[in-house]
Scaffold this motif. Structure first.
Motif: not given
Length: 926
Positions: A70-72, A74, A145-146, A279, A359, A391
């Motif tokens: 699930e890092t992508r 947001p 996620d970032q 995710d 995604w 993202s």
């Protein structure tokens, strides 16, 4: 809170005692702590134990766990964390509430500034902590996620005075929050030999001694390895011949988990396959998608073996993979076709969640697909509107990878690079630029690539070849009638020329190219280019055109910012302060912290050059915001301003830590940023002057005037001249300083600005011979320094000192008294003492410096006090300064005793008492 009776952990008493100690101290201060270590070392287990203790102690516990799948997505981690607090969101100020809901796609699709989202999260946590302390637990932060990581970094930097503890775990190779200001990282190593033996004997008591000894040796204190190796050997899933000792511990553990799933029924493996690429954490979604993958409905009963084998855990309808290595093992053992099918199944199940479905759809194809690429591009636009810029960049890169048309692929890559530039991720931008170079580009995309080359690493180098390259690109854009691109490139080239002079010829090329752009003479961008390029020929034009603009640039903050830069670089500091106040106000209201840091830093220096030393507030805030947004050059610029103000007020050591930090930034910059080094030398020279160390002062300041010195800066030397002259008189370098004065007069030309006039008038008087000195001192006191208290006091000190040396003792006392009074009023302690020493030499005694409680306030406290005195609430102040309302309240509580007051209602009077003693600020223009 006792930690000695824990039965769940072995060998972690010291760590647990330390972490629970932080919980016990939460009423005194908050903090952010991180645990890092190799997989299986027990980070999550220790976190879980702390959670149990926190709950028993009455904490509100909020948890989130990063997932590799699930890092992508947001704000997925943030949504996990805040789910229990979302019912309270309506209590937030509207701009914060809307920003937070928009980032979760729960409100209107408006474009929001991410810092308002961050402030909303901070306020939610602080409001909750008013009732009971809050523990924020972030497991596997490296896979979050970032956008969530960015928000949590913002929060972690602002909880020192809150009843909030942030506790997170991460792998050592990818630590988020790497700076010391955000989190205190603690390495978690393997448990010792005795604890390893105790754990192994408790979990696998039947192991024969030879096997037991080998497990202890192979596990190397890793608790998960101890348990899994013993379990695999006992169950027969492994034999010792299958263990490859040369493999990393992570790989060996993954293999043990993979063996768990090998012999499970197809329906169970379908559930595990879906879970490995999911995710989210909704068990119903996993079961539904597993049914599609299996070809027949799958229910919880059928999936039960996955839980019995310890591969999945479940609470209500939320599930999680038991350990990240389980998910990694499942994904590595998954055939590519199966992975594609799993993503396709999830995309169908998540049809009501468009971004997630998009995604997964993108992950379900192995070739290029324009339809899905376009979907990803639209999803990136949505993410950007929600403030998830990181993202959005990732989604655009994936869209590019799926684009069949090379030109569309390049366009999407460039969009990703532009977002990366906004985020300051220069390595990512360089990688994308290298990928795009040589690709087939549409005309507009060729311009976009050129623009990236023009602004990239802005200010980092003044290498003539690189600056000329930008000018050449600009001339090509001018030929193509692309005015916006040409101006962007020329501003980038001129900025580099300011940071480090590439030479007169290159500077002239920048100016000539700008003159070819079809824009009116008063255009703010043109004026900024002329000023940044230090054009002697165009300086009169800049000065004339700036005078025609109103202070707010007609209500255009973007234009006011450019005009402020132009005014600053020509030395018209009063106009610079006036122009820059408009974008500062607007950028603050918009929550645009990175641009605000730049505007505050430039304005602070304009005020410093005017001798307005309460600019410490602007400089201090600029330093903090630039640090937070990763802008090292602007952070260094602000650090030097703070250090200079310290030197004037308190005469700190010339090797001030802030100066050293800034100097290191300058020296790490390619070719060295001479503008920064010139500021460092000015500050050191002023500090030495204040301490009456004239030889040392002259040596420090002289570097700014030596063309071969890295600290040489062509225009800043003009504004440094008066301090060099001051030192030269006392250090017996008068002749050399007169030569410098003559060269500076040529640079200033026939139309000098305020900054130049002040420097020239002072230096001419100080360096004059006996016959002409008095008239020049009188001219200086009546000239540009007349309305600027600091500069007038410097002239009065120099004049009084000159009169005393001429044995006109009685006459000398009046200007010396005036200088001492002014220096004392503006807080320039060492300079007031210099004036008093001169007066003592005339026989006058008995002066005592005044003091004000306000001087005990830090720059941030002063800022808060002034806003509170204006009637702003704590929440309003917090939103302006990007702080929680409770932090504002704590600052006010601490500053009341310093000011000798008991309530908020007395603030205005307390601050006014000090202001009445101070000289007036220089008037603004407009």
């Amino acid at each position: 809170m006792s930690t000695t009776n824990s039965r769940r952990l072995v060998g972690r008493d010291d760590h647990l005692r330390s972490l629970c100690g932080y919980l016990n101290e939460v009423d005194s201060w908050g903090r952010a702590i991180g645990l890092f270590g190799e997989p299986g070392v027990g980070k999550s287990a220790l976190l879980a134990e702390v959670v149990e203790h926190a709950r028993s102690a009455g904490f509100t516990v909020l948890t989130a766990r990063g997932s590799q799948s699930e890092t992508r997505l947001p704000f997925a981690g943030l949504h996990q964390l805040l789910r229990p607090l979302l019912p309270r969101v309506d209590r937030l100020p509207a701009v914060q509430r809307d920003a937070l809901l928009a980032c979760f796609a729960m409100g209107d699709s408006i474009k929001v500034q991410p810092f308002f989202t961050s402030l909303a999260v901070l306020e939610l946590l602080v409001d909750s902590a008013e009732h009971m302390p809050v523990l924020v637990c972030l497991d596997d932060l490296h896979w979050m996620d970032q956008p969530s990581i960015d928000v949590l970094a913002f929060v972690s930097r602002r909880i020192a005075s809150e009843r909030v503890i942030v506790l997170c775990t991460s792998r050592p190779e990818s630590l988020p929050f790497a700076d010391a200001h955000t989190i205190e990282w603690v390495e978690l190593e393997g448990i010792d030999e005795a604890a390893s033996a105790a754990l192994l004997d408790a979990r696998a008591p039947q192991l024969v001694p030879t096997v037991r000894d080998r497990v202890l040796r192979e596990a190397r204190g890793n608790p998960l390895a101890l348990i899994e190796f013993a379990s695999a050997l006992e169950s027969g899933r492994y034999t010792w011949t299958e263990f490859d000792q040369d493999l990393p511990m992570t790989t060996r553990l993954e293999r043990t988990f993979a063996r768990h799933a090998e012999h499970l029924a197809p329906a169970v493996r379908a559930v595990l396959t879906i879970a490995a690429v999911d995710d989210g954490d909704d068990l119903n979604d996993v079961l539904a998608a597993a049914g599609l993958l299996f070809g027949s409905p799958v229910d919880l009963v059928m999936a039960q073996p996955a839980f019995e084998q310890g591969l999945l855990t479940v609470l209500d309808e939320r599930y999680r993979i038991a350990h990240p290595l389980v998910g990694s093992a499942l994904r590595q053992g998954m055939p590519p076709a199966t992975r594609l099918q799993a993503h396709a199944a999830l995309a169908r199940v998540l049809a009501d969640q468009p971004d997630r479905a998009t995604w997964h759809r993108a992950s379900s194809v192995s070739g290029r697909d324009e339809h899905i690429a376009a979907e990803l591009e639209r999803a990136a636009e949505n993410a950007q509107r929600r403030g998830a810029v990181a993202s959005a960049a990732a989604w655009l890169e994936r869209a590019a990878a799926l684009s069949p048309d090379p030109r569309s692929q390049a366009a999407r890559l460039l969009s990703a690079a532009e977002l990366g530039y906004q985020l300051g991720r220069f390595r990512q931008v360089e990688q994308i630029k290298a990928q795009v170079t040589g690709m087939t580009l549409r005309h507009r995309d060729q311009s976009r690539l050129a623009a990236l080359e023009g602004v990239f690493h802005d200010g980092s180098t003044g290498e003539p070849a690189e600056v000329r390259h930008l000018v050449g690109l600009a001339q090509h854009a001018i030929g193509a009638q692309d005015v916006d691109l040409a101006m962007q490139l020329l501003v980038g080239a001129a900025r580099r020329a300011w940071w480090r002079d590439p030479g007169a010829m290159v500077r002239h090329e920048i100016v000539r190219a700008a003159q070819q752009v079809s824009l009116p003479a008063h255009d703010p961008g043109l004026l900024a280019i002329y000023a940044l390029a230090q054009s002697d020929e165009q300086r009169p034009v800049v000065v004339e055109q700036l005078a025609r603009w109103p202070a707010d640039a007609g209500g255009r903050p973007d234009l006011a910012g450019l005009l402020g830069i132009a005014a600053f670089c020509t030395g018209d500091f009063r106009r610079a302060v006036a122009f820059l106040s408009t974008p500062v106000q607007e950028l603050r209201a918009q929550g645009r912290m990175s641009l605000l840091a730049e505007a505050l830093a430039i304005r602070a220096w304009a005020e410093v050059y005017l001798g307005v030393f309460d600019a410490a507030r602007s400089a201090d805030e600029a330093m903090r915001l630039a640090d937070e947004t990763g802008q090292s050059l602007w952070a260094a610029t602000a650090r030097i301003a703070v250090a200079l103000i310290d030197a004037v007020r308190g005469g700190r050591d010339t090797r001030h830590d802030l100066l050293s930090d800034a100097e290191q930034v300058a020296l790490r910059t390619p070719n060295a940023a001479s503008s920064l080094l010139a500021g460092v030398q000015l500050t050191r020279g002023m500090s030495e002057l204040g301490a009456n160390r004239h030889d040392q002062a002259y040596g420090e300041l002289r570097r700014v005037f030596a063309p071969a010195d890295p600290a040489f800066q062509r225009i800043q030397q003009v504004w440094t001249l008066s301090y060099l002259a001051d030192a030269a008189v006392r250090a017996n370098h008068r002749a050399e300083a007169r030569s410098v004065l003559a060269s500076i007069e040529q640079i200033a030309g026939a139309c000098p600005s305020t900054g130049s006039v002040i420097a020239l008038e002072y230096s001419r008087a100080v360096l004059a011979d006996r016959a002409s000195a008095e008239s020049l001192f009188q001219a200086a006191m009546a000239g540009a320094a007349r309305e600027l208290p600091w500069h007038r006091a410097r002239v009065e000190l120099a004049y009084g000192s000159w009169l005393r040396r001429q044995r006109r003792v009685v006459e000398s006392r009046e200007p010396l008294r005036a200088a001492r009074t002014t220096f004392d009023a503006v807080g320039a302690r060492t300079w007031a003492q210099r004036a008093d020493q001169e007066l003592r030499a005339t026989g006058e005694r008995g002066w005592q410096p005044t003091s004000s409680p306000r001087e005990l306030l830090s720059p941030q406290e002063t800022q808060i006090a002034e806003l509170a005195a204006q009637g702003l609430s704590n929440r309003e102040i917090g939103q302006r300064l990007f702080l929680s309302h409770r932090t504002v309240s704590s600052h006010l509580y601490r500053m009341f005793p310093k000011l000798g007051i008991a309530s908020r209602n007395q603030l205005a009077a307390a601050l006014a008492d000090h202001s009445d003693q101070s000289p007036p600020r220089p008037p603004s223009v407009g």
